[in-house]
Design a protein around this motif. Structure first.
Motif, short mmCIF file in Angstrom:
data_model
loop_
_atom_site.label_atom_id
_atom_site.label_comp_id
_atom_site.label_asym_id
_atom_site.label_seq_id
_atom_site.Cartn_x
_atom_site.Cartn_y
_atom_site.Cartn_z
N THR A 1 1.00 -1.11 -0.05
CA THR A 1 0.05 0.05 0.04
C THR A 1 0.83 1.15 -0.05
O THR A 1 1.90 1.31 0.57
CB THR A 1 -1.12 0.12 1.11
OG1 THR A 1 -1.70 1.18 1.00
CG2 THR A 1 -0.24 0.15 2.52
N MET B 1 -0.70 3.95 1.10
CA MET B 1 -1.57 4.71 1.99
C MET B 1 -1.03 4.54 3.48
O MET B 1 -1.13 3.54 3.98
CB MET B 1 -3.04 4.45 1.80
CG MET B 1 -3.65 4.67 0.71
SD MET B 1 -5.45 4.51 0.55
CE MET B 1 -5.72 4.34 -1.47
N SER C 1 -4.53 9.84 8.78
CA SER C 1 -4.62 8.61 7.79
C SER C 1 -4.70 9.28 6.33
O SER C 1 -5.17 10.46 6.32
CB SER C 1 -5.73 7.70 8.07
OG SER C 1 -6.20 7.39 6.84
N GLN D 1 -6.18 9.32 2.51
CA GLN D 1 -7.55 9.00 1.86
C GLN D 1 -7.29 8.81 0.56
O GLN D 1 -6.37 9.32 0.06
CB GLN D 1 -8.58 10.07 1.90
CG GLN D 1 -9.20 10.24 3.74
CD GLN D 1 -10.03 11.33 4.00
OE1 GLN D 1 -10.48 12.00 2.93
NE2 GLN D 1 -10.37 11.59 5.15
N VAL E 1 -11.58 5.12 -0.09
CA VAL E 1 -10.95 4.89 1.10
C VAL E 1 -11.01 6.08 1.93
O VAL E 1 -10.45 7.18 1.68
CB VAL E 1 -9.33 4.62 0.84
CG1 VAL E 1 -8.76 4.52 2.07
CG2 VAL E 1 -9.07 3.35 -0.02
N VAL F 1 -7.54 4.92 6.90
CA VAL F 1 -6.75 3.67 6.78
C VAL F 1 -6.06 3.46 8.23
O VAL F 1 -5.69 4.21 8.94
CB VAL F 1 -5.38 4.01 5.86
CG1 VAL F 1 -4.19 2.78 5.73
CG2 VAL F 1 -5.88 4.43 4.48
N HIS G 1 -7.67 -0.64 4.45
CA HIS G 1 -8.41 0.41 4.03
C HIS G 1 -9.72 0.42 4.17
O HIS G 1 -10.50 -0.56 3.77
CB HIS G 1 -7.99 0.35 2.57
CG HIS G 1 -6.39 0.25 2.09
ND1 HIS G 1 -5.78 -1.08 2.16
CD2 HIS G 1 -5.52 1.10 1.74
CE1 HIS G 1 -4.68 -0.89 1.78
NE2 HIS G 1 -4.48 0.35 1.76
#
Length: 289
Positions: A92, A94, A103, A105, A121, A124, A135
């Motif tokens: 990932t 993210m 987090s 997005q 998303v 996370v 996610h």
């Protein structure tokens, strides 16, 4: 455990490296691919057998806003009445909320037999002592049935949000560097909040009321100098496999996303110093944040 990714702020871990005068215990900088794989392999070796694992590709590049090599490990509906799901992938870009950082997005997309799948998303997350990054969000097109195990997907993150988070997080570290330059050894960082709605760092220690304005003025002068000096951020792997981030030369174990150099933080200043129980809370702001 990768420091700074769970609930505890990475700044708390500066207690064992703050005021460091040398980098001799750290390796020299390495390229992004080697770094990401080194951290990932060291962490995976200590993970529980059979646990779902996600490689944190964001470790290697803060500015990787799109990624099309992730594969689905699972997609499960969350408990309750909402339509939210948790999608877990093998890699990932993210960043999960943790280490004092918000987090990322964005969205996860793919196409299956001509049907577009779009997963929005919203959050996370990564549980403490887990190597699985979730996610959390909902499908605006398609469904979980179209995300079978092994399905290749594309990830795209909110670029403006990521850039801001990196600036805010690096700015929090820069406060420590400024204090280090001022030899303010009585203040030891313990907690950080790098959100746009009022970022701050809490320090163990106290500054007398009559000295706070003077320290804030000195801090802001040094912060301005540090930004102008355009000091490159260094990311290395420590002796125990931990990720070490050095902002303007001061190392700290950290799992967050950071700017490439102090110039990218942009103008910043300390806006307030306030006693918070036994700690000193130092609030700061960025220009256009």
């Amino acid at each position: 455990m990768l420091l700074g990714l769970a609930g505890n702020s990475c700044i708390g871990h500066i207690l064992r490296c703050f005021r460091a005068k040398t980098h001799s215990s750290f390796t020299s900088p390495i390229n992004s691919f080697q770094f990401s794989r080194s951290i990932y392999c060291a962490t995976m070796a200590s993970a529980a057998a059979g646990e779902t694992r996600t490689e944190p590709v964001y470790f290697s590049d803060t500015y990787l806003f799109s990624f099309d090599k992730a594969s689905v490990l699972k997609a499960e509906k969350l408990e309750g009445d909402s339509n939210d799901y948790a999608v877990v992938t093998d890699q990932t870009i993210m960043h999960p909320q943790g280490g004092g950082q918000p987090s990322d997005q964005g969205e996860i997309t793919t196409s299956v037999d001509g049907t577009d799948v779009v997963f929005q998303v919203k959050q996370v997350s990564k549980a403490k002592d887990s190597q699985e990054i979730k996610h959390i969000g909902c499908f605006s097109s398609g469904s979980a049935e179209l995300l079978p195990v092994g399905q290749t997907v594309k990830m795209t993150i909110n670029e403006d949000m990521r850039r801001l988070h990196a600036r805010l997080h690096s700015a929090g570290h820069l406060l420590d560097t400024a204090l280090n330059r001022l030899n303010a050894s009585d203040l030891i960082p313990s907690k950080g909040y790098h959100f746009a709605d009022g970022p701050y760092v809490e320090y163990i220690g106290n500054v007398a009321n009559e000295e706070r304005d003077k320290l804030m003025a000195s801090m802001n002068e040094v912060l301005s100098d540090l930004v102008k000096e355009n000091i490159a951020t260094q990311i290395t792997v420590g002796d125990s496999g931990e990720r070490i981030v050095s902002i303007a030369g001061l190392p700290c174990p950290c799992g967050g996303t950071h700017v490439k150099s102090t110039a990218e933080i942009g103008p910043m200043k300390v806006t307030r110093m306030k006693k918070n129980k036994k700690n000193m809370k130092m609030s700061y702001s960025l220009e256009s944040s």
